[in-house]
Design an enzyme around this catalytic site. Structure first.
Site, short mmCIF file in Angstrom:
data_model
loop_
_atom_site.label_atom_id
_atom_site.label_comp_id
_atom_site.label_asym_id
_atom_site.label_seq_id
_atom_site.Cartn_x
_atom_site.Cartn_y
_atom_site.Cartn_z
N ASP A 285 0.81 -1.22 0.00
CA ASP A 285 0.00 0.00 0.00
C ASP A 285 0.84 1.27 0.00
O ASP A 285 0.45 2.29 0.58
CB ASP A 285 -0.98 0.02 1.20
CG ASP A 285 -1.88 -1.20 1.19
OD1 ASP A 285 -2.34 -1.58 0.10
OD2 ASP A 285 -2.12 -1.76 2.28
N HIS B 82 -4.90 -1.78 -5.46
CA HIS B 82 -4.13 -0.66 -5.99
C HIS B 82 -5.13 0.41 -6.41
O HIS B 82 -5.93 0.20 -7.31
CB HIS B 82 -3.30 -1.09 -7.21
CG HIS B 82 -2.25 -2.12 -6.90
ND1 HIS B 82 -1.42 -2.64 -7.86
CD2 HIS B 82 -1.88 -2.70 -5.75
CE1 HIS B 82 -0.60 -3.51 -7.30
NE2 HIS B 82 -0.86 -3.58 -6.02
P1 GDP Z 1 -0.61 0.09 -3.62
O1 GDP Z 1 -1.24 -1.15 -3.08
O2 GDP Z 1 0.86 0.17 -3.36
O3 GDP Z 1 -0.93 0.35 -5.06
O4 GDP Z 1 -1.22 1.31 -2.78
P2 GDP Z 1 -2.78 1.54 -2.41
O5 GDP Z 1 -3.48 2.05 -3.61
O6 GDP Z 1 -3.34 0.38 -1.70
O7 GDP Z 1 -2.64 2.68 -1.30
C1 GDP Z 1 -2.20 3.95 -1.56
C2 GDP Z 1 -3.34 4.96 -1.30
O8 GDP Z 1 -2.81 6.27 -1.20
C3 GDP Z 1 -4.37 5.00 -2.39
O9 GDP Z 1 -5.61 5.29 -1.83
C4 GDP Z 1 -3.89 6.16 -3.27
O10 GDP Z 1 -4.95 6.78 -3.98
C5 GDP Z 1 -3.33 7.08 -2.25
N1 GDP Z 1 -2.16 7.87 -2.66
C6 GDP Z 1 -1.13 7.50 -3.45
N2 GDP Z 1 -0.19 8.46 -3.50
C7 GDP Z 1 -0.65 9.49 -2.73
C8 GDP Z 1 -0.11 10.74 -2.33
O11 GDP Z 1 0.98 11.15 -2.70
N3 GDP Z 1 -0.88 11.50 -1.50
C9 GDP Z 1 -2.08 11.09 -1.03
N4 GDP Z 1 -2.74 11.89 -0.20
N5 GDP Z 1 -2.62 9.89 -1.37
C10 GDP Z 1 -1.89 9.10 -2.20
MG MG Z 2 -2.75 -1.70 -1.82
#
Ligand code: GDP
Ligand code: MG
Length: 424
Positions: A13, A41
């Site tokens: 995440d 994601h």
């Molecule tokens: P992944 O599993 O690594 O793809 O990550 P996730 O999508 O599960 O979790 C990351 C969360 O943070 C998601 O809800 C994204 O929309 C959000 N996100 C990603 N980058 C940023 C950022 O720079 N700032 C903020 N506020 N949210 C972010």
């Molecule tokens: Mg995730």
């Protein structure tokens, strides 16, 4: 052009999906090479907001070919539901832009069932599984007791293979767990309902990748979860059941000859962890609740509140090494804007001694975090697009992390939307 892997450095995440969605503009092909539909994601771009589980995060770019490699846990039921969901949001998926490896193994209905039965048996000793069947699936894959996607093209052989597997599996379902056996008619129905739907997407993706590479196409490999959940290098047994590391990408994608020049390690500006297992830098109480709310840290797949803490330099440095990251994307820096002082876990204390070294999994239980504080910036940074425009305190925080983990921070993400990014 060169190839790239986008991998998680922490517990998952970190924002990998967000980074894949951004960086696919430079690539022709995106391959998911491990893990299953237990991923979440989140991608936000001009087409909407999407929660992807198994589909690669390159599906939003016209002309990009998306591949599910042989290393994934291919769950036809969930994949079909996910395809329908993103199609209902206006994304078109065809055998031209989505290809499934004929060598991917199928996650079968009894895998999900066994995951649930085992977590229930473990009760308060549970591993924190998402109950998507991932661990039973990978165990069976390595026992050679599952079905390859390409077998769907051989209906007669498939039938007898399924019958043999079911006979064997019911010994466990009935004998070990005392649950109702699965019937062959349930399984045939499931094959008709879901496998037939995904069959048009199945092909020899290894051949496709080899040809594409010969023709100068570039490949982006997309990982699920992070270094600390890697089966071999993570916090075993609180890991996932596959390798989340860049080194596995060529194997799990169907293109073992692949050279990966760039490994983008995604690091979150603070720490989060879903589920069970040692989490040395964990925060509790109001402090944790405030950070969880600020970062909206609730699992995309499960809705579970994520455990939170300050950035953990010891674990992150280890994660960078395990991934052989060539550069870092630091995400969610904007979330820390509310903090007067920003805590950083710079060392662990194990047996009364300070250490920089990430310990053996069992030793993590006794490790204590050593916390240092940085001055916060206390202003909105989400509109900033150039590093030099960041407040001094934010620059100091980034440069400190970069020095400590020994890897250049090339991207700083200040928002969830595709363009909320600073490129250095
Ligand atoms: P992944 O599993 O690594 O793809 O990550 P996730 O999508 O599960 O979790 C990351 C969360 O943070 C998601 O809800 C994204 O929309 C959000 N996100 C990603 N980058 C940023 C950022 O720079 N700032 C903020 N506020 N949210 C972010
Ligand atoms: Mg995730």
């Amino acid at each position: 052009m060169s190839n790239c892997a986008i991998v998680g450095i922490n517990w998952g995440d970190e924002g990998k999906g967000r980074m894949v969605d951004l960086l696919t503009k430079n690539y022709d092909i995106v391959v998911r090479f491990q893990g299953g539909g237990n991923a979440g994601h989140t991608v936000i771009n001009e087409k909407g907001k999407f929660a992807l589980h198994l589909l690669p995060s390159g599906i939003f770019r016209d002309g990009v070919v998306n591949i599910l490699g042989n290393g994934v846990a291919l769950d036809p039921e969930n994949l079909w539901k996910e395809i329908n969901e993103v199609e209902s949001q206006g994304i078109k998926l065809t055998p031209e832009n989505l290809k499934i490896s004929d060598r991917a193994s199928l996650l079968l209905p009894w895998h999900r069932m066994l995951d649930e039965l085992e977590e229930n048996r473990l009760a308060d000793k549970k591993y924190g599984s998402t109950k998507q069947g991932i661990a039973p699936f990978y165990s069976d894959k390595y026992q050679k007791k599952t079905i390859l996607a390409g077998e769907l093209f051989y209906p007669e052989e498939l039938k007898s293979h399924l019958e043999d597997l079911l006979e064997w599996k019911n010994l466990t379902i009935k004998g070990v767990y005392g649950a109702d056996p699965v019937t062959i008619s349930d399984i045939y129905k499931w094959v008709d309902d879901y496998c037939s739907k995904i069959r048009p997407f199945i092909c020899d993706t290894g051949l496709f990748l080899k040809e594409a590479s010969k023709n100068g196409k570039s490949i982006l490999f997309e990982a699920q979860l992070g270094s600390l959940r890697d089966l071999d290098y993570g916090i075993y047994p609180y890991t996932t059941s596959s390798n989340t590391t860049a080194a596995y990408a060529p194997i799990g994608s169907g293109f073992p000859q692949a050279k990966i020049e760039d490994v983008v390690g995604v690091v979150k500006a603070y720490s989060t962890c879903v589920g069970e297992g040692p989490f040395v830098c964990e925060m509790f109480g109001d402090e944790a609740e405030e950070l969880r709310k600020a970062g909206f840290e609730y699992g995309a797949k499960t809705g579970r509140p994520r455990r939170v803490g300050p950035i953990d330099i010891v674990a992150t440095r280890y994660g960078v090494e395990v991934q052989a990251a060539t550069c870092i994307a630091l995400t969610k820096l904007d979330v820390l804007s509310y903090m007067k002082e920003i805590p950083v876990c710079t060392k662990y204390i194990v047996d009364g001694k300070e250490t920089d070294h990430f310990p053996f999994p069992m030793a993590l239980n006794a490790a204590k975090p050593h916390i240092e504080y940085f001055k916060g910036w206390n202003c909105d940074i989400s509109g900033i697009r150039r590093f030099e425009d960041l407040p001094e305190e934010a620059k100091e925080y980034i440069l400190f992390i970069e020095k400590e983990i020994g890897c250049p921070i090339k991207y700083v993400s200040v928002g969830a939307e595709r363009d909320s990014i600073i490129i250095r």
